[in-house]
Every structure is written in C-alpha cells, then in structure tokens.
Motif scaffolding. Sequence first.
Motif, PDB file in Angstrom:
ATOM      1  N   UNK A   1      32.863  44.165  49.703  1.00 21.80           N
ATOM      2  CA  UNK A   1      33.949  43.427  49.295  1.00 21.80           C
ATOM      3  C   UNK A   1      33.890  43.308  47.864  1.00 21.80           C
ATOM      4  N   UNK A   2      35.078  43.205  47.103  1.00 18.50           N
ATOM      5  CA  UNK A   2      35.286  43.154  45.835  1.00 18.50           C
ATOM      6  C   UNK A   2      36.257  41.932  45.475  1.00 18.50           C
ATOM      7  N   UNK A   3      35.709  40.994  44.563  1.00 16.12           N
ATOM      8  CA  UNK A   3      36.502  39.843  44.513  1.00 16.12           C
ATOM      9  C   UNK A   3      37.204  40.252  42.950  1.00 16.12           C
ATOM     10  N   UNK A   4      38.428  40.003  42.702  1.00 14.81           N
ATOM     11  CA  UNK A   4      39.128  40.101  41.234  1.00 14.81           C
ATOM     12  C   UNK A   4      39.857  39.005  40.986  1.00 14.81           C
ATOM     13  N   UNK A   5      39.818  38.665  39.681  1.00 15.11           N
ATOM     14  CA  UNK A   5      40.775  37.775  39.088  1.00 15.11           C
ATOM     15  C   UNK A   5      42.270  38.190  39.061  1.00 15.11           C
ATOM     16  N   UNK A   6      43.118  37.100  38.813  1.00 11.86           N
ATOM     17  CA  UNK A   6      44.438  37.515  38.779  1.00 11.86           C
ATOM     18  C   UNK A   6      44.844  38.310  37.391  1.00 11.86           C
ATOM     19  N   UNK A  11      45.560  45.897  36.928  1.00 12.03           N
ATOM     20  CA  UNK A  11      44.813  47.000  36.891  1.00 12.03           C
ATOM     21  C   UNK A  11      44.149  47.567  38.029  1.00 12.03           C
ATOM     22  N   UNK A  12      43.778  46.919  39.109  1.00 11.70           N
ATOM     23  CA  UNK A  12      43.082  47.133  40.150  1.00 11.70           C
ATOM     24  C   UNK A  12      44.129  47.691  41.067  1.00 11.70           C
ATOM     25  N   UNK A  13      45.404  47.032  41.185  1.00 10.21           N
ATOM     26  CA  UNK A  13      46.420  47.689  42.140  1.00 10.21           C
ATOM     27  C   UNK A  13      46.539  49.174  41.521  1.00 10.21           C
ATOM     28  N   UNK A  14      46.875  49.378  40.131  1.00 11.98           N
ATOM     29  CA  UNK A  14      47.287  50.558  39.509  1.00 11.98           C
ATOM     30  C   UNK A  14      46.168  51.645  39.873  1.00 11.98           C
ATOM     31  N   UNK A  17      46.660  52.938  43.478  1.00 13.21           N
ATOM     32  CA  UNK A  17      47.643  53.807  43.377  1.00 13.21           C
ATOM     33  C   UNK A  17      47.293  55.338  42.935  1.00 13.21           C
ATOM     34  N   UNK A  18      46.562  55.172  41.846  1.00 17.24           N
ATOM     35  CA  UNK A  18      46.279  56.463  41.136  1.00 17.24           C
ATOM     36  C   UNK A  18      45.169  57.201  41.992  1.00 17.24           C
ATOM     37  N   UNK A  19      44.450  56.463  42.864  1.00 15.14           N
ATOM     38  CA  UNK A  19      43.389  57.144  43.753  1.00 15.14           C
ATOM     39  C   UNK A  19      42.099  56.896  43.164  1.00 15.14           C
ATOM     40  N   UNK A  20      41.937  56.190  41.920  1.00 13.91           N
ATOM     41  CA  UNK A  20      40.479  55.956  41.508  1.00 13.91           C
ATOM     42  C   UNK A  20      39.780  55.125  42.414  1.00 13.91           C
ATOM     43  N   UNK A  21      40.179  54.238  42.906  1.00 15.87           N
ATOM     44  CA  UNK A  21      39.705  53.175  43.814  1.00 15.87           C
ATOM     45  C   UNK A  21      40.260  53.567  45.064  1.00 15.87           C
TER      46      UNK A  21
END
Length: 76
Positions: A1-6, A11-14, A17-21
Amino acid sequence: MMQISRKDKEKIIESIKNGRIDAADISFPNLIDDIIMKMNRKGLIKDLTKAFKDKRKKNKHIPMENILALSIAAKM
C-alpha cells in the motif's frame, strides 16, 4: 500500500495513466482512528462489552473495551 499526500496526487495519477505505476492504493489511515474514537465517545464500545460475554479465564488485566476496539480496527 502506498500513502500519498494531496500535493503529489496529480503526479501519481499521471504516472498511473502513463503506465509507470501499475496500481496505487490511496488510503486515509486516520479514518479508522476517527471512527473508533467516535464510537468510544458515544459509548458504543461500552455497550458492546455488555453484549459479548467475557469467557477469558486468565489474562483479564486487558480491558474488554480495548480488545473490542482492536478487533474493530483489525476488521477495517
């Protein structure tokens, strides 16, 4: 699980979408704590201790309220 800040959310959503994550799980760890604290303030956990029979013979120095709160947190 990964926690991200607002601030990193876009950047994470992008990156997804690009397939890097491959997958990311955005979680709110304090939500469970807030729910349990609210249950405690409203007296729901004390009422739950009346509903469950305590069948422990030994190790009764741990209050039943704590055991119920921990089991609720584990289930979430």
